[in-house]
Each structure stands twice: as C-alpha cells, then as structure tokens.
Design a protein around this motif. Structure first.
Motif: not given
Length: 491
Positions: A326-353
C-alpha cells in the motif's frame, strides 16, 4: 547413503575483477564437467566470450581445439556490462545442452555497434534447438538506454527458431512494435510465461486476435508499457488460467481493467502499481479473485483511499492474502490500517512506505492484531515497511519491542526519527533486520546470505525462544534507556 536424486547446490561469492583475463578461462577449466547451472552476479561480455570460445590451448598443437568448458550447462544466468552479438553467438554455439538463458546488462554509456545486440545476434539464439526459457533485459539502472539496434525483423528471426519456447522475457526493446510481439504470440505455441518491460511501442493491438492462438498463458508481465489500455486487459483475460499478472507502471489502466481481471479465479499475484484505478475498481475484486489472491500491490495508485481496505476485507472470511503493498498512497490513513487489523487476515508482508497519513495508531493496531492461530500479537507479520511514513514518532518503537511482532524479520523505518532508538531496537532483536535508509526489503536475490542462518529458527517462533531463554523482561532495558534519553531530548 544415496544422494543421486537429491538436488545439489553450491553458492560461491568472489570478485571476478581479481582474475586476470588470460587466467579466467584457465580457472574455469577446473570446474566439474557435471555442472549444470551457473549464475554470475557480474562479468564482462568479453570475459564470457573468452571463457566459452574454443580457442587453441597453450600446450596444444595449432590444429588442436580446446574442448568445450562447462559442457553440461543447462541453465546460465549472467549480469554483464553489455549484451553483444558476439557473446550471444558464443553462448548459443558453445553450450549445446542449454535450456535456460538469462542475460541482463546495465550500460554505463551508450553502446557502440560492436558492443551491442542487433538483429544478427537474435538470429543466433537457440542454435541447438533446446532452449525453453529466454530472458534478455537491458536495465535502466545507470543510463536510460535501450536495444536500439533491434527491430521487428530481429524478433521474427528469433521466433523462427524458438517455436518450442515456454518462457520469454524482453526488456528495453524500444523499436519492437506490435508486429514483433504478435510474432512471438503466434509462433511460440508452448509459451506460458511472457514478460515485456519498457515496451514503448506495445499497444492493445497485440492482443486483438489472441483468441486465435492456442496459448494458455499463466504468467504475464507488461511493466512500464504505457500505451496499454483497458481494452488490452479485456482481451488478455481470455487466458482464464492466469496466475501472475504484473501491470506495474501501466498508467492508462483503470477500473474497467479490474472488472475484467476480477473474472480470473486462479490468479495468485496482481501488481497494479501507478495505475489509474480507484476504490470502485477494487470493489470488482472483492466478489471475484480476492479469495484466491495471495499477493496484491497497488503502490502509487493515487486515487485509492481508506475505503479500498474496507472494500477488500469487510465480510471476507476466505482470504488467503499474504502480501500487500500500500506504499505511496497519499489518502491512506490510520483508519484504513485499523480496518485491516480488524479483519484478522494473516498477512505476512505489509508495505506502507511513503504514506504521509500513516502514524503511531497504525503501529499500535498492527501490534495488537491477532490472527486465527492466536500465537501472539501481530504474530503473522514477517515484513513491515514503514519508511518515511509521515506520522511515525518515537512512540511507535515501544510497540516494536518484545513481545509484539514475534515473527518479524524485516522492518523498514526512517532512521532520522531517532537513531539511538533504531540502533537499540536492532541490537535488542538480533533476528530482526532493521533498514532505515529507504532500501527495499526482501527483494534482492543476491542479498540472501541470512536465509541459511535463519533457517534453523524457522520452526521456533521468536516469542517461544524468549520464553525458553527466560529473557522476557531483562532484555528491554537498553530500549527503555534509549527511549528515556529521547524523551529528555524532546522535552
């Protein structure tokens, strides 16, 4: 002990510049005649030619030809200064059993005709008819340069000898048009993997009659092919067994392309970096390929917002997604990551640079995230890239300590946040590779020295090791001291 059926592999690292040119071939003459695969990180094209040329040996009679060096080689992968006609011809003629050929160059200056690849060089490929996999790539690492002496005629001459080819990768062929690329599609009936990079003249017309071919493509990459539009993807997805689709840098692809891609029920990897997709397009994936998708990259897709996360993950219980960029997305905020965390999807690699709105809240959410196996907070993440995220402060480093993220092996952060804390974290977690200079994580195949070192610990989680060694409380002191010092500086 029987080892006949076991795969044997030996990796050697040494500097080829230490060898004098006239001694280089003599050294390789000592190599085992049973060697079947050779990969060299950098070698000059002249040394390759001299190595494989059947010259007269120093202690032989003038009419006595030196036997071929490396006669059993089947797979050859080289990074060179220049890909030349002479080198390609020597390889193709000298290695009779060759099935895989991968050549990549990165010129420092614009090549002269004698140090370049031309139509004549392509005509010499696959002289023995055994080649199945071919990769010819001109890198843009040092200079914006291309194979300017190759056109459609060269591709036509090559395709005439490559009817049985299964995998083709071409990078930097700026003068090859739709005519040349269509020749490959219609001549190589066994082709399942096709990669084209910087195909500046590749257009939708290449795929206009792809249904007339017998191709069953599974791996397709058209990276930085800027003339492709949604219409090309609509034709391409007629290959319904596609498993890998790399469309990075295709700026004209939008939501219509995603609507077509959504029908691919076997797709495992999708890369859409810098395309024109929006949250509406992402919604097409939610009801289609998302259940099979393992890796998704939408880096630099400026139109995406937090809504794309909720669209992807809300109400989906069959997700297999393991890698997300999800790198280089100017409109991605903490709210989006909160939604991701709540999903409990077993992601092993997450890029948000390079996400300016991502901050400490995102780190806390990920640190508290529990997967279905319930093996610790943030337990599935093995790679987390947060480089140059605008809201990351010293507070985040408290959530990067034990016992959080026990499986984390790669972490990307901005070292200037507080260098003492970064260094303390690296010392505190010896299994964690902390990168703070903006380098990409886990992408360099030559930088895998640590993989064998880490292998012994794969079955034992870092969290379990801490418990066994009784170091749960004692080894955080250095981190706490660094944080206290940082707090004093801030005050």
């Amino acid at each position: 002990m029987k080892v006949m059926n076991e795969k044997k592999e030996l990796n050697l690292m040494f500097d080829l510049s230490l060898f004098l040119r006239h001694n280089f071939a003599r050294v390789w003459a000592l190599a085992s005649k049973k060697l079947t695969s050779l990969e060299i990180g950098y070698i000059s094209s002249v040394m390759v030619t001299e190595l494989l040329s059947p010259n007269v040996g120093p202690h032989q009679y003038p009419n006595q030809i030196r036997p071929s060096i490396l006669p059993a080689i089947q797979k050859l992968s080289l990074a060179v200064d220049y890909i030349t006609d002479t080198m390609v011809g020597t390889i193709s003629k000298g290695l009779a059993l060759l099935t895989h050929l991968e050549l990549r160059d990165a010129p420092l200056i614009e090549p002269r005709v004698t140090f370049d690849l031309t139509n004549s060089g392509l005509q010499q490929i696959n002289q023995h008819g055994r080649l199945k996999h071919l990769s010819l790539v001109r890198s843009q690492e040092f200079l914006s340069t291309y194979f300017k002496r190759v056109n459609d005629l060269g591709i036509l001459l090559m395709a005439d000898k490559c009817a049985n080819m299964e995998s083709i990768c071409l990078g930097g062929f700026c003068r090859v048009t739709d005519t040349g690329f269509k020749t490959i599609l219609h001549s190589c009936s066994s082709l399942y993997k096709l990669k084209v990079c910087h195909g500046s003249q590749l257009t939708d017309l290449v795929f206009h009659d792809i249904a007339a071919t017998s191709l069953s493509l599974t791996h397709v990459s058209f990276r930085w092919c800027n003339l492709l539009t949604n219409h090309a993807i609509k034709s391409l997805v007629r290959n319904t067994h596609l498993k890998v689709l790399d469309l990075r840098g295709c700026k004209n692809l939008g939501d219509e392309a995603l609507a077509a891609i959504g029908s691919l029920c076997e797709l495992k990897m999708l890369q859409l970096d810098n395309s024109d997709i929006s949250d509406v397009g992402i919604a097409y994936l939610q009801h289609g390929i998302i259940s099979s998708l393992v890796s998704l990259s939408v880096r630099g897709c400026k139109k995406l917002t937090d809504k794309c996360i909720s669209v992807l993950f809300d109400g989906s219980s069959k997700l297999e997604l393991q890698e997300l960029d999800l790198s280089n997305l100017p409109n991605l905020s903490d709210n989006g990551v909160l939604a991701l965390a709540k999903s409990r999807v077993p992601i092993s690699e997450l890029r948000m640079r390079q996400c300016p709105l991502i901050g400490d809240t995102s780190i806390m959410a990920l640190a508290s995230m529990q997967a279905d196996d319930d093996r610790g907070h943030g337990s599935n993440l093995r790679l987390l890239d947060l480089y140059n995220c605008g809201g990351i402060t010293q507070l985040s480093f408290r959530w990067l300590k034990k016992p959080y993220f026990p499986r984390l092996r790669w972490l990307g952060v901005t070292g200037s946040v507080n260098r003492d804390i970064v260094d303390a974290l690296a010392r505190n977690r010896p299994f964690l590779h902390v990168a703070c200079h903006g380098e990409e994580l886990g992408t360099d195949p030559w930088n895998n020295i640590d993989s064998s070192y880490m292998h012994d610990y794969e079955e034992l989680d870092e969290l379990e090791q801490w418990l066994q060694e009784g170091e749960w409380e004692s080894d955080d002191e250095e981190m706490e001291d660094a944080e206290d010092d940082a707090d004093v500086v801030v005050e």
